[in-house]
Scaffold this active site. Structure first.
Site, short mmCIF file in Angstrom:
data_model
loop_
_atom_site.label_atom_id
_atom_site.label_comp_id
_atom_site.label_asym_id
_atom_site.label_seq_id
_atom_site.Cartn_x
_atom_site.Cartn_y
_atom_site.Cartn_z
N GLY A 79 0.79 -1.22 0.00
CA GLY A 79 0.00 0.00 0.00
C GLY A 79 0.83 1.27 0.00
O GLY A 79 2.02 1.27 -0.27
N TYR A 80 0.15 2.36 0.29
CA TYR A 80 0.65 3.73 0.14
C TYR A 80 1.23 3.86 -1.28
O TYR A 80 2.41 4.07 -1.50
CB TYR A 80 1.67 4.14 1.21
CG TYR A 80 1.50 5.61 1.49
CD1 TYR A 80 0.44 6.05 2.29
CD2 TYR A 80 2.32 6.56 0.89
CE1 TYR A 80 0.22 7.40 2.49
CE2 TYR A 80 2.10 7.91 1.09
CZ TYR A 80 1.06 8.31 1.89
OH TYR A 80 0.83 9.65 2.08
N HIS A 109 2.23 4.52 -5.13
CA HIS A 109 2.87 5.60 -5.88
C HIS A 109 2.93 5.18 -7.35
O HIS A 109 2.44 4.09 -7.71
CB HIS A 109 4.27 5.89 -5.31
CG HIS A 109 5.13 4.67 -5.18
ND1 HIS A 109 5.61 3.97 -6.26
CD2 HIS A 109 5.57 4.00 -4.08
CE1 HIS A 109 6.33 2.96 -5.85
NE2 HIS A 109 6.31 2.92 -4.52
N HIS A 138 3.84 1.61 -8.28
CA HIS A 138 2.75 0.62 -8.14
C HIS A 138 1.76 0.77 -9.30
O HIS A 138 1.24 -0.22 -9.82
CB HIS A 138 1.98 0.84 -6.83
CG HIS A 138 2.79 0.61 -5.60
ND1 HIS A 138 3.01 1.60 -4.67
CD2 HIS A 138 3.41 -0.49 -5.13
CE1 HIS A 138 3.73 1.10 -3.68
NE2 HIS A 138 4.00 -0.16 -3.93
N GLN A 196 7.58 -9.63 7.73
CA GLN A 196 8.80 -9.28 6.99
C GLN A 196 9.53 -8.10 7.61
O GLN A 196 10.51 -7.62 7.05
CB GLN A 196 8.50 -9.05 5.51
CG GLN A 196 7.67 -7.81 5.19
CD GLN A 196 7.28 -7.78 3.73
OE1 GLN A 196 6.44 -8.54 3.26
NE2 GLN A 196 7.90 -6.89 2.95
N GLY A 234 8.03 -4.88 -8.73
CA GLY A 234 8.95 -3.84 -9.19
C GLY A 234 10.39 -4.31 -9.09
O GLY A 234 10.77 -5.04 -8.17
N GLN A 283 14.29 -9.18 -3.91
CA GLN A 283 12.95 -9.74 -3.66
C GLN A 283 12.42 -10.43 -4.91
O GLN A 283 11.86 -11.54 -4.85
CB GLN A 283 12.00 -8.64 -3.22
CG GLN A 283 10.53 -9.05 -3.19
CD GLN A 283 9.65 -7.99 -2.59
OE1 GLN A 283 9.60 -7.85 -1.39
NE2 GLN A 283 8.93 -7.24 -3.42
N VAL A 325 10.55 2.99 -11.28
CA VAL A 325 10.00 4.29 -11.67
C VAL A 325 10.63 5.34 -10.75
O VAL A 325 10.68 5.16 -9.53
CB VAL A 325 8.46 4.32 -11.55
CG1 VAL A 325 7.90 5.68 -11.92
CG2 VAL A 325 7.84 3.22 -12.43
N SER A 365 7.24 3.92 -1.14
CA SER A 365 6.24 4.39 -0.17
C SER A 365 6.93 5.09 0.99
O SER A 365 6.35 5.95 1.64
CB SER A 365 5.43 3.20 0.36
OG SER A 365 4.88 2.49 -0.72
O1 PAF Z 1 7.28 -5.36 -2.15
C1 PAF Z 1 6.36 -5.34 -1.31
O2 PAF Z 1 5.55 -4.42 -1.25
C2 PAF Z 1 6.23 -6.50 -0.34
O3 PAF Z 1 7.47 -6.98 0.04
C3 PAF Z 1 5.32 -7.63 -0.86
C4 PAF Z 1 5.91 -8.28 -2.10
C5 PAF Z 1 3.94 -7.10 -1.18
C6 PAF Z 1 5.18 -8.71 0.21
O4 PAF Z 1 4.65 -8.20 1.38
#
Ligand code: PAF
Length: 286
Positions: free
Chosen positions: A31-32, A34, A37, A61, A147, A153, A176, A186
């Site tokens: 969320g939040y 930008h 996203h 996490q 992204g 990740q 971006v 975010s």
């Molecule tokens: O990149 C993120 O926003 C987070 O790490 C994800 C992939 C949504 C997992 O919580």
């Protein structure tokens, strides 16, 4: 656009859509939102019949002392933005439903998680892969978008999906940037105006490195020293890591070749920022 909070409801809808032959395109986020996203959501809109966005600030996490509590959250703002780019379903589960009492199953990718953010944030990727695996099982997407700013990740999620034979195509989209080059995140809203200015040192460092490589430099140590020196000029910047790694194995590279990626994690004040650049590519234009 509908907002769905119940896990079973979300899973049933997705199963039904798949049963009707619809292609599900999924964008998992915390969320939040930008523009980064939104680029993922636009790509999802182009790739699927049903676009699902998840917003879940995943507690597992975040390590002790990290910014779980202060992570920016604004569901109604996010819902407006998501609706405007054609999202069909916004899935926003509660943490107590994602991790009910007795929860004790984890997904962990070895190897790729030993370096970079995996080394500086122990347990982080276990939380990421566990929640992404759960979200994939709930949404059952045909294609999912991430992204490339979170370079490690993306590699870890690709590995997990391949190793566990998850029937989802994982696509990564380019970073971006703001007009001045700062990678969108975010967390950028947490920077004070002066820290926001200091944060440009990451992109300056990337430009410096890319220019050196373009001029023929192949020694990672010399490139890293130049980037480090630029970042250390900022009074509130604290380097977490700056490394040149292989784009697939994520192990450190002494010599810069076609697989070399520069990866940075830098704290500016209390805000941890990451960025990266594939050193074989042109200097990025914001
Ligand atoms: O990149 C993120 O926003 C987070 O790490 C994800 C992939 C949504 C997992 O919580």
């Amino acid at each position: 656009m509908e907002i769905i909070t119940d896990i079973q409801d979300m899973q049933q809808r997705c199963l039904a859509a798949r049963g009707e032959g619809k292609r599900l395109a999924f964008v998992p986020t915390m969320g939040y939102l930008h523009e980064g996203h939104l680029s993922l959501l636009r790509a999802a809109r182009a790739a699927g019949d049903v676009v699902v966005l998840s917003i879940f600030v995943n507690p597992t996490q975040f390590g002790a002392g990290e910014d779980f509590d202060s992570y920016p959250r604004d569901l109604s703002r996010d819902a407006e933005m998501a609706r405007a780019v054609g999202t069909d379903w916004l899935f926003a589960p509660r943490a107590s439903a994602m991790y009910p009492a007795g929860f004790s199953t984890w997904v962990e990718v070895e190897g790729l998680t030993g370096n970079l953010c995996g080394a500086s944030r122990p347990g982080h990727f276990r939380g990421v892969t566990t929640v992404v695996c759960k979200l994939f099982n709930i949404v059952q997407p045909h294609v999912a978008f991430f992204g490339q700013k979170d370079f490690q990740q993306l590699a870890v999620i690709r590995r997990m999906s391949a190793d566990l034979n998850l029937p989802v195509e994982v696509r990564g989209l380019p970073i971006v940037r703001e007009a001045d080059g700062l990678a969108m995140s975010s967390r950028n809203v947490k920077l004070t105006p002066d820290q926001r200015r200091q944060a440009l040192a990451l992109f300056d460092g990337i430009r410096l490195a890319a220019a050196q490589v373009k001029a023929g430099e192949r020694d990672s140590r010399r490139v890293l020293a130049a980037v480090r020196e630029r970042i250390q000029q900022e009074p509130e910047a604290r380097i977490d890591y700056i490394q040149v790694c292989h784009d697939e194995t994520l192990s450190d590279l002494e010599t810069i070749g076609p697989h070399a990626v520069l990866l940075l994690a830098v704290r500016v004040g209390a805000t941890r920022l990451i960025d990266n650049h594939h050193l074989g590519e042109e200097i990025p234009e914001p």
